[in-house]
Design an enzyme around this catalytic site. Structure first.
Site, PDB file in Angstrom:
ATOM      1  CG  ASN A 209      -0.198  -0.067   2.503  1.00 41.81           C
ATOM      2  OD1 ASN A 209       0.528   0.858   2.848  1.00 41.81           O
ATOM      3  ND2 ASN A 209      -0.332  -1.176   3.230  1.00 41.81           N
ATOM      4  CG  PHE A 323      -2.185   6.053  13.131  1.00 37.36           C
ATOM      5  CD1 PHE A 323      -1.423   5.911  14.278  1.00 37.36           C
ATOM      6  CD2 PHE A 323      -2.074   7.239  12.394  1.00 37.36           C
ATOM      7  CE1 PHE A 323      -0.573   6.915  14.699  1.00 37.36           C
ATOM      8  CE2 PHE A 323      -1.221   8.249  12.808  1.00 37.36           C
ATOM      9  CZ  PHE A 323      -0.466   8.101  13.955  1.00 37.36           C
ATOM     10  CE  LYS A 337     -10.880   1.334  10.823  1.00 37.69           C
ATOM     11  NZ  LYS A 337     -10.150   1.988   9.757  1.00 37.69           N
TER      12      LYS A 337
HETATM   13  N1  CTP Z   1      -4.163  -2.924  11.821  1.00 39.17           N
HETATM   14  C1  CTP Z   1      -3.478  -4.020  12.298  1.00 39.17           C
HETATM   15  N2  CTP Z   1      -3.532  -5.201  11.627  1.00 39.17           N
HETATM   16  C2  CTP Z   1      -4.260  -5.326  10.504  1.00 39.17           C
HETATM   17  C3  CTP Z   1      -4.964  -4.216   9.998  1.00 39.17           C
HETATM   18  C4  CTP Z   1      -4.914  -3.020  10.683  1.00 39.17           C
HETATM   19  O1  CTP Z   1      -2.802  -3.907  13.326  1.00 39.17           O
HETATM   20  N3  CTP Z   1      -4.272  -6.488   9.857  1.00 39.17           N
HETATM   21  C5  CTP Z   1      -4.112  -1.665  12.584  1.00 39.17           C
HETATM   22  C6  CTP Z   1      -3.377  -0.533  11.887  1.00 39.17           C
HETATM   23  O2  CTP Z   1      -2.005  -0.551  12.228  1.00 39.17           O
HETATM   24  C7  CTP Z   1      -4.067   0.692  12.444  1.00 39.17           C
HETATM   25  C8  CTP Z   1      -5.475   0.216  12.732  1.00 39.17           C
HETATM   26  O3  CTP Z   1      -5.420  -1.210  12.791  1.00 39.17           O
HETATM   27  O4  CTP Z   1      -3.500   1.101  13.660  1.00 39.17           O
HETATM   28  C9  CTP Z   1      -6.499   0.609  11.734  1.00 39.17           C
HETATM   29  O5  CTP Z   1      -6.074   0.269  10.435  1.00 39.17           O
HETATM   30  P1  CTP Z   1      -6.951   0.634   9.165  1.00 39.17           P
HETATM   31  O6  CTP Z   1      -6.264   0.125   7.944  1.00 39.17           O
HETATM   32  O7  CTP Z   1      -7.364   2.064   9.213  1.00 39.17           O
HETATM   33  O8  CTP Z   1      -8.298  -0.165   9.405  1.00 39.17           O
HETATM   34  P2  CTP Z   1      -8.677  -1.687   9.468  1.00 39.17           P
HETATM   35  O9  CTP Z   1      -8.706  -2.096  10.899  1.00 39.17           O
HETATM   36  O10 CTP Z   1      -7.824  -2.493   8.543  1.00 39.17           O
HETATM   37  O11 CTP Z   1     -10.186  -1.604   8.965  1.00 39.17           O
HETATM   38  P3  CTP Z   1     -10.776  -1.217   7.525  1.00 39.17           P
HETATM   39  O12 CTP Z   1      -9.859  -1.835   6.524  1.00 39.17           O
HETATM   40  O13 CTP Z   1     -12.121  -1.802   7.544  1.00 39.17           O
HETATM   41  O14 CTP Z   1     -10.828   0.274   7.467  1.00 39.17           O
END
Ligand code: CTP
Length: 401
Positions: A209, A323, A337
């Site tokens: 990403n 985050f 979240k």
């Molecule tokens: N995160 C994590 N492990 C994952 C996905 C996300 O630890 N597999 C953590 C990220 O580091 C961040 C938080 O969760 O602190 C939110 O990540 P974000 O990408 O905004 O959201 P998601 O939880 O993945 O949810 P969505 O994709 O539905 O927005």
């Protein structure tokens, strides 16, 4: 904050030496023990006797003028100081210290000291902007020296611009603020994840990403600056960490990040998950490069573990912050979240706003704590945003006690 402190004031040669007299006087009045080292050129502007009278201590100008045969003056002074302050700092002394040159009392003592060093430059506007001076200051900053930026205004050389020694009151205030910040997280262990993850499909292709790692690294630097012991678990990013005290662990996949975060989690006091972790990875990873075939290629993806969620489930005394990168309804989704992942705080950024999000040097965020208190951080450099976030965390941890 300066009362009772041993402050070694280095005075180098420029017209602003007269301001260093007021600085000495104010520091002494506030209860600091001040000793002064002057360069030969500084002594041409104001005689050492003035500083001797103001500090009520002998003034040092010559490395070989050993006042006490039982001691080596430059080592003794270097060890004596709690704080070293160079004001005014000329381009010359900045150049010498950044290049390890020790050819007079001040530059020699600078190499020997282990104290916190503050440098307040004063010079002509063009000298200050010269690439050599900029490079030297950057080097010193990377080594942990703190700069008190010169002000804008009328300069003795006739120019108007940046280069004027900051006023004595402001110099003292900057030192005090920094001394306070410096200890904000001392004794605390901070664990931070940063950057993207990379999920391999074959030896030459992967899913990732747009995260650059800048925000997470800025947080690690801010925590280290505020005195924490920092472990940074970084996904693939070219970015360097300038503070050498940060323990950096490089990982590639979400799985590796999961393992490292869990390894350090139990011994951490504060954990911040700034990384953009892949939510899916290819189900099958090929050992050899996939050759193209006729027709489409459908890659089956499987879910990765949610690292933050799993840390939230394991949480004991840690302060856990996540985050949220959102493009729509950022506050609503971010707050969900915060709750679902059992967090103490969440930093929400709307990555579709200009100046915020992936790859940018700036950010705009909303910090929300578990009491649903919202703090907006307006557009600023990621370094400033990181320092603000660390201060919100400090406030919330103190409120929790
Ligand atoms: N995160 C994590 N492990 C994952 C996905 C996300 O630890 N597999 C953590 C990220 O580091 C961040 C938080 O969760 O602190 C939110 O990540 P974000 O990408 O905004 O959201 P998601 O939880 O993945 O949810 P969505 O994709 O539905 O927005």
């Amino acid at each position: 904050m300066v009362a009772g402190k041993n402050i070694l004031l280095g005075v180098s040669g420029g017209i602003a030496v007269y301001k260093a007299c007021a600085l000495t006087s104010k520091l002494t009045q506030q209860g600091a023990n001040v000793k002064v080292i002057m360069t030969e050129s500084a002594a041409k502007f104001v005689p050492p006797l003035t500083f001797q009278a103001l500090s009520r201590n002998p003034v040092y100008t010559d490395t070989f003028d050993e006042k006490d045969p039982a001691k080596i003056a430059h080592i003794d002074l270097a060890d004596w100081a709690d704080i070293v302050l160079i004001a005014p700092a000329t381009a010359n002394i900045i150049g010498k210290v950044s290049n390890g040159i020790a050819d007079d009392m001040l530059s020699t003592t600078m190499l020997a000291t282990q104290a916190d060093v503050y440098i307040a430059p004063a010079m002509n506007v063009h000298m200050y902007a010269h690439p050599a001076v900029m490079k030297n200051m950057k080097q010193l900053e990377e080594w942990g020296y703190h700069f008190i930026e010169p002000g804008d205004g009328y300069l003795a050389c006739g120019y108007v611009g940046k280069g004027r020694l900051e006023e004595p009151e402001s110099i003292i205030k900057a030192v005090k603020n920094h001394q306070y910040d410096n200890k904000l997280f001392s004794g605390k262990k901070v664990l931070i994840s940063a950057g993207p993850t990379r999920e391999q499909i074959d030896p030459v292709r992967f899913f990732t990403n747009r995260s650059s790692g800048k925000m997470g690294i800025a947080l690690a630097e801010a925590a280290a600056k505020f005195g924490a012991e920092v472990t940074l678990v970084a996904g693939p990013t070219e970015l360097e960490v300038s503070n050498k005290r940060i323990n950096r662990i490089n990982v590639t996949t979400a799985e590796e990040m999961y393992d490292e975060m869990h390894k350090f989690f139990p011994s951490s006091n504060i954990v911040i998950k700034a990384a953009a972790v892949a939510d899916y990875r290819p189900k099958q990873v090929y050992d050899q490069k996939m050759k193209k075939q006729d027709g489409d290629w459908n890659v089956e993806m499987v879910r990765t573990k949610d690292i933050l969620q799993s840390l939230g489930e394991k949480k004991t005394n840690q302060f856990l912050a996540g985050f949220a990168a959102e493009t729509t309804n950022p506050i609503e989704y971010g707050m969900k979240k915060l709750e679902n992942k059992n967090l103490d705080a969440i930093v929400i950024n709307n990555v579709s706003t200009e100046g915020a999000g992936f790859g940018e040097d700036t950010n705009i965020v909303t910090y929300v704590n578990k009491n649903q208190q919202l703090d907006e951080v307006a557009l600023a450099g990621k370094r400033d945003v990181a320092e603000k976030i660390m201060k919100f965390i400090d406030r919330d941890m103190k409120d929790d006690k």
